[in-house]
Motif scaffolding. Structure first.
Motif, PDB file in Angstrom:
ATOM      1  N   VAL A  24       0.834  -1.203   0.000  1.00  0.00           N
ATOM      2  CA  VAL A  24       0.000   0.000   0.000  1.00  0.00           C
ATOM      3  C   VAL A  24       0.866   1.250   0.000  1.00  0.00           C
ATOM      4  O   VAL A  24       0.606   2.205  -0.740  1.00  0.00           O
ATOM      5  N   PHE A  25       1.929   1.244   0.823  1.00  0.00           N
ATOM      6  CA  PHE A  25       2.846   2.385   0.836  1.00  0.00           C
ATOM      7  C   PHE A  25       3.514   2.564  -0.527  1.00  0.00           C
ATOM      8  O   PHE A  25       3.636   3.679  -1.036  1.00  0.00           O
ATOM      9  N   GLY A  26       3.924   1.448  -1.113  1.00  0.00           N
ATOM     10  CA  GLY A  26       4.533   1.520  -2.443  1.00  0.00           C
ATOM     11  C   GLY A  26       3.566   2.049  -3.472  1.00  0.00           C
ATOM     12  O   GLY A  26       3.958   2.793  -4.379  1.00  0.00           O
ATOM     13  N   PHE A  27       2.282   1.697  -3.323  1.00  0.00           N
ATOM     14  CA  PHE A  27       1.303   2.199  -4.275  1.00  0.00           C
ATOM     15  C   PHE A  27       1.070   3.692  -4.100  1.00  0.00           C
ATOM     16  O   PHE A  27       0.820   4.412  -5.076  1.00  0.00           O
ATOM     17  N   TRP A  28       1.157   4.169  -2.860  1.00  0.00           N
ATOM     18  CA  TRP A  28       1.092   5.622  -2.635  1.00  0.00           C
ATOM     19  C   TRP A  28       2.229   6.329  -3.383  1.00  0.00           C
ATOM     20  O   TRP A  28       2.029   7.398  -3.965  1.00  0.00           O
ATOM     21  N   THR A  33       3.940   9.652  -8.396  1.00  0.00           N
ATOM     22  CA  THR A  33       4.507   9.825  -9.736  1.00  0.00           C
ATOM     23  C   THR A  33       3.400  10.124 -10.750  1.00  0.00           C
ATOM     24  O   THR A  33       3.598  10.918 -11.679  1.00  0.00           O
ATOM     25  N   ASP A  34       2.235   9.503 -10.571  1.00  0.00           N
ATOM     26  CA  ASP A  34       1.110   9.790 -11.457  1.00  0.00           C
ATOM     27  C   ASP A  34       0.640  11.230 -11.275  1.00  0.00           C
ATOM     28  O   ASP A  34       0.199  11.869 -12.239  1.00  0.00           O
ATOM     29  N   CYS A  35       0.705  11.724 -10.052  1.00  0.00           N
ATOM     30  CA  CYS A  35       0.365  13.133  -9.809  1.00  0.00           C
ATOM     31  C   CYS A  35       1.266  14.057 -10.616  1.00  0.00           C
ATOM     32  O   CYS A  35       0.811  15.058 -11.188  1.00  0.00           O
ATOM     33  N   GLU A 172      -6.155 -10.201  -0.291  1.00  0.00           N
ATOM     34  CA  GLU A 172      -7.196  -9.696  -1.185  1.00  0.00           C
ATOM     35  C   GLU A 172      -7.603  -8.274  -0.791  1.00  0.00           C
ATOM     36  O   GLU A 172      -7.834  -7.423  -1.658  1.00  0.00           O
ATOM     37  N   LEU A 173      -7.688  -8.023   0.509  1.00  0.00           N
ATOM     38  CA  LEU A 173      -8.057  -6.684   0.969  1.00  0.00           C
ATOM     39  C   LEU A 173      -7.010  -5.645   0.579  1.00  0.00           C
ATOM     40  O   LEU A 173      -7.348  -4.505   0.234  1.00  0.00           O
ATOM     41  N   ARG A 174      -5.730  -6.024   0.638  1.00  0.00           N
ATOM     42  CA  ARG A 174      -4.679  -5.088   0.244  1.00  0.00           C
ATOM     43  C   ARG A 174      -4.804  -4.726  -1.232  1.00  0.00           C
ATOM     44  O   ARG A 174      -4.650  -3.570  -1.619  1.00  0.00           O
ATOM     45  N   ARG A 175      -5.060  -5.737  -2.059  1.00  0.00           N
ATOM     46  CA  ARG A 175      -5.202  -5.478  -3.492  1.00  0.00           C
ATOM     47  C   ARG A 175      -6.407  -4.576  -3.772  1.00  0.00           C
ATOM     48  O   ARG A 175      -6.331  -3.661  -4.594  1.00  0.00           O
ATOM     49  N   LEU A 176      -7.499  -4.852  -3.081  1.00  0.00           N
ATOM     50  CA  LEU A 176      -8.688  -4.016  -3.245  1.00  0.00           C
ATOM     51  C   LEU A 176      -8.446  -2.595  -2.754  1.00  0.00           C
ATOM     52  O   LEU A 176      -8.948  -1.633  -3.345  1.00  0.00           O
ATOM     53  N   THR A 177      -7.673  -2.454  -1.686  1.00  0.00           N
ATOM     54  CA  THR A 177      -7.352  -1.127  -1.159  1.00  0.00           C
ATOM     55  C   THR A 177      -6.514  -0.333  -2.149  1.00  0.00           C
ATOM     56  O   THR A 177      -6.740   0.872  -2.352  1.00  0.00           O
ATOM     57  N   CYS A 178      -5.553  -0.990  -2.776  1.00  0.00           N
ATOM     58  CA  CYS A 178      -4.717  -0.304  -3.773  1.00  0.00           C
ATOM     59  C   CYS A 178      -5.561   0.177  -4.947  1.00  0.00           C
ATOM     60  O   CYS A 178      -5.403   1.312  -5.414  1.00  0.00           O
ATOM     61  N   LEU A 179      -6.471  -0.677  -5.418  1.00  0.00           N
ATOM     62  CA  LEU A 179      -7.344  -0.250  -6.519  1.00  0.00           C
ATOM     63  C   LEU A 179      -8.265   0.872  -6.071  1.00  0.00           C
ATOM     64  O   LEU A 179      -8.575   1.782  -6.850  1.00  0.00           O
ATOM     65  N   SER A 180      -8.694   0.818  -4.804  1.00  0.00           N
ATOM     66  CA  SER A 180      -9.530   1.890  -4.271  1.00  0.00           C
ATOM     67  C   SER A 180      -8.799   3.226  -4.325  1.00  0.00           C
ATOM     68  O   SER A 180      -9.364   4.246  -4.754  1.00  0.00           O
ATOM     69  N   LEU A 181      -7.534   3.237  -3.906  1.00  0.00           N
ATOM     70  CA  LEU A 181      -6.736   4.468  -3.986  1.00  0.00           C
ATOM     71  C   LEU A 181      -6.641   4.960  -5.423  1.00  0.00           C
ATOM     72  O   LEU A 181      -6.791   6.155  -5.693  1.00  0.00           O
ATOM     73  N   PHE A 182      -6.394   4.043  -6.337  1.00  0.00           N
ATOM     74  CA  PHE A 182      -6.251   4.389  -7.751  1.00  0.00           C
ATOM     75  C   PHE A 182      -7.555   4.961  -8.306  1.00  0.00           C
ATOM     76  O   PHE A 182      -7.557   5.985  -8.999  1.00  0.00           O
TER      77      PHE A 182
END
Length: 203
Positions: A24-28, A33-35, A172-182
């Motif tokens: 999750v931190f890595g996805f932040w 970078t996308d910002c 699974e929750l971590r993956r869903l959380t990352c997509l939620s952030l995205f």
């Protein structure tokens, strides 16, 4: 012997689910970078927003009610994804999959409306090669659309994984959380597009 191996495997799975993850931190960091990418595209549009090369301006081209409908659909998809996360946190797989399906349909509808807008503009002779204004417009909005497309593919993959998983675990929750952030990030970017690109161009 087989029971012992199964018990060890289950224990290992439980331990791995509770190991602190840096995903999750890595996805932040990725979102940062996308910002930068979108900030650069917004800056380019700001510079090129009045470079019409004798062509039509945004005031002549943009259908604000139609874009407002696109915006409402995308924002609604963010709400439905929130409902999906509530179901995931309660370990209700059926609720999760149902709301993800609704979110997917809304995201696909947004993309269809965006493609119709692009098709209409190109048919009217206002393609990306017509002026610097339109080049920057198509690049910015098209990049956002590409991100939405990738988000839909990601969502479909997570739905398949949720269906196959015996239960919803921490992975699974971590993956869903990352997509939620995205997904919520894309909503925020689109609000900027709607305000800065569309509304500012017709005022």
């Amino acid at each position: 012997m087989m029971l012992q191996k199964t018990a060890r495997a289950s224990a290992h799975q439980r331990d791995s689910d509770h190991v602190p993850s840096h995903s999750v931190f890595g996805f932040w960091l990725y979102l940062m970078t996308d910002c930068i990418v979108f900030a650069s595209l917004f800056a380019v549009f700001a510079v090129m927003s009045h470079q019409f090369a004798g062509g039509p301006s945004g005031k002549e081209l943009f259908d604000i009610p139609g874009v407002a409908m696109e915006t409402a659909v995308l924002l609604l998809s963010s709400i439905t994804y929130g409902f999906a996360m509530i179901g995931a946190n309660r370990r209700k797989k059926g609720v999760l999959i149902g709301w993800l399906a609704v979110t997917f349909v809304l995201g696909a509808a947004f993309l269809m409306m965006e493609m119709q807008e692009f098709s209409h503009l190109i048919a009217a002779g206002a393609g990306p090669n017509r002026s610097a204004f339109l080049s920057s417009f198509f690049t910015l909005v098209g990049t956002h659309g590409l991100h939405v497309t990738l988000g839909l593919v990601w969502m479909a993959v997570l739905v398949v994984q949720a269906i196959r998983a015996p239960e919803l675990g921490e992975r699974e929750l971590r993956r869903l959380t990352c997509l939620s952030l995205f997904w919520h990030f894309l909503d925020i970017v689109w609000i900027g597009v709607f305000t800065f690109v569309y509304l500012a161009s017709v005022i």
